[in-house]
Write an enzyme that holds these catalytic residues in place. Structure first.
Site: not given
Ligand code: GLN
Length: 499
Positions: A80, A159, A183
């Site tokens: 990532k 994400s 995410s």
């Molecule tokens: N979807 C969640 C957010 O937007 C989690 C994101 C994540 O785990 N990095 O904060």
């Protein structure tokens, strides 16, 4: 034997490498070819093919000297683009960091390098890991290798959407992501793969672009539970450079896999039966219970009474920490600078143009809940509720060993959906966020197909630092679910090898 090299799991690839039946260079070439064939999915922000071939050559040389570093040596992976990689652009999916080339390596990627893993590229993600669809990336959305019932392009989740799509499209054997509030697990569910968030503190956060420091945690995305165990073994470990990294031993996670679930007590939290839970997901959850019971576990109903406060709590704590972490992007030290008539104007222009809409929204929410007069009402209150959520889990784990829940409330949706409704987007993580707030290890295992013929995952959660039980239960769930559906997009189709 004719094997599609891009179909090999990490465990299988390791065995063939050790047996001399395939070389790391051959593996790297096959995956690079697959990655080239998958470009329309927009998985990578930066492809690192030459770098991968160099690492693969070094891996083959190590193995020839009898010095292979372990199960990841020579295995193609994707990273990532939130992990800093020395000499390789690291963007966090943001315009503000475009062109930023770190002079240092994150601890987790350094550990993987040392373990011999071969990095084929840096994967696309929601900007600063804020999102559930990969739609907030400055570098454009990632497409899920799965397609909708009418052939439409779908989000891979987020994400860590690029990492999940990379594993599902077979352009790497495994990938790493980060999970702040779902995410890793939610995109794993959307793409039909395994995604695991370790206990907070199991992996070092050093060198990972920070989103919400008390929640961020690195973890593996793979096609099997065994691979997740192998990969986590190479990623984890105490790091004196991160004061929140736990000084605990890294067990042999893979060794726990075969022990089954006989005698394990599995909790089914009633509060996760939310109104929005689609019928099919409820049925799959029930099937998961039946599978684990069939494997010898005992399933009991439990209560986690503060569950309904988890999402609102997360959306105060995470933006608060993000607003503080993102203060460093000021046009002076990193990446983009947009000049202005004064210093203040330069800051405002740089941040206004460098950050996308979702990141600006989080910074606004975060600074608001931390501001004098609102701090007690929002931030402090959220911290108190967070403590209650953690207490719910602690009490539940006095009677059960594992908790079983759905991973996400729905299957993958079309690219562009939910973008005009942040609250609907935030709902993606309604089942993922409680374990994040409590710092607990959790895994999503692909378990079945939903009404649109798309993958759905089931989530398991265990006590802190009890990843071994988590993997044990996940292996049993995986075996019983027997999920073997493949996405229609198959980048590896042309890549064959006879050896
Ligand atoms: N979807 C969640 C957010 O937007 C989690 C994101 C994540 O785990 N990095 O904060």
């Amino acid at each position: 034997m004719t094997a599609r090299l891009t179909d090999l799991t990490i465990a299988e690839a390791g065995a063939l490498l050790d047996g001399g039946e395939v070389s790391a260079v051959e593996l790297a070439r096959a995956h690079i070819k697959a990655a080239e064939g998958a470009r329309r999915l927009n998985i990578f922000i930066t492809e690192t093919f030459d770098h991968a071939l160099g690492q693969a050559k070094a891996s083959d040389a190590r193995r020839a000297r009898g010095e292979a570093a372990g199960p990841m040596d020579g295995v193609p992976i994707a990273v990532k683009d939130l992990f800093c990689t020395e000499g390789i652009q690291t963007t966090a999916g943001s315009r503000i960091l475009e062109g930023f080339t770190p002079t240092y390596e994150s601890t987790v990627t350094a550990n993987l390098k040392r373990a011999g893993a071969v990095m084929v590229g840096k994967t696309n993600l929601d900007e600063f890991a804020m999102g559930s669809s990969n739609m907030t990336s400055y570098f454009g959305p990632v497409k899920n290798p799965w397609r909708g019932p009418d052939g439409q392009d779908l989000v891979p989740g987020g994400s860590s959407g690029g990492s999940a799509a990379a594993v599902a499209a077979h352009v790497c054997a495994g990938a790493i992501g980060t999970d702040t509030g779902g995410s890793i697990r939610q995109p794993a569910s959307f793409c039909g793969i395994v995604g695991m968030k370790p206990t907070y503190g199991r992996c070092s956060r050093w060198g990972i672009v920070a989103f919400a420091s008390s929640l961020d945690q690195a973890g593996p995305l793979t096609r099997t539970v065994e691979d997740a165990a192998l990969m986590l073994g190479a990623m984890a470990g105490h790091d004196p450079g991160d004061s929140t990294s736990a000084p605990v031993e890294v067990p042999d996670f893979a060794a726990a896999l075969g022990s089954g679930v006989k005698g394990l007590k599995v909790g089914i939290p009633e509060e996760y039966r939310t109104e929005g839970l689609a019928g099919e997901i409820g049925e799959l959850w029930k099937a998961g219970e039946t599978w684990l019971t069939g494997a010898g576990a005992e399933c009991v109903s439990i209560s986690l009474p503060h569950t309904k406060y988890a999402l609102p709590t997360y959306y105060i704590v995470a933006p608060a920490e993000a607003s503080s972490n993102l203060a460093r992007y000021d046009g002076v030290r990193y990446g983009l600078r947009v000049e202005g008539a004064s210093l203040d104007e330069m800051y405002a222009e740089t941040r206004g143009q460098g950050f996308g809409a979702e990141v600006r929204r989080r910074v606004l929410i975060g600074t608001y809940v931390l501001s004098a007069g609102y701090y007690d009402a929002y931030y402090l209150k959220a911290q108190q509720v967070r403590a209650l959520i953690a207490r719910d889990f602690r009490e539940a784990f006095e009677t059960v060993d594992v908790i079983l829940t759905p991973t996400a409330p729905f299957e993958a949706f079309a690219i562009g959906d939910k973008m005009d409704d942040p609250i609907a987007m935030y709902l993606n993580d309604v089942y993922a966020v409680p374990a994040s707030l409590a710092g607990l290890p959790a895994i999503s295992v692909p378990a079945g197909l939903g009404p649109g013929g798309l993958p759905l995952g089931l989530q398991l959660i265990t006590r802190p630092f009890d990843e071994e039980t988590l993997f044990r239960a996940a292996a049993a769930l995986e075996a019983a679910a027997g999920f073997d559906a493949r996405p229609p997009f198959d980048a590896g189709a042309e890549v064959t090898s006879s050896s």
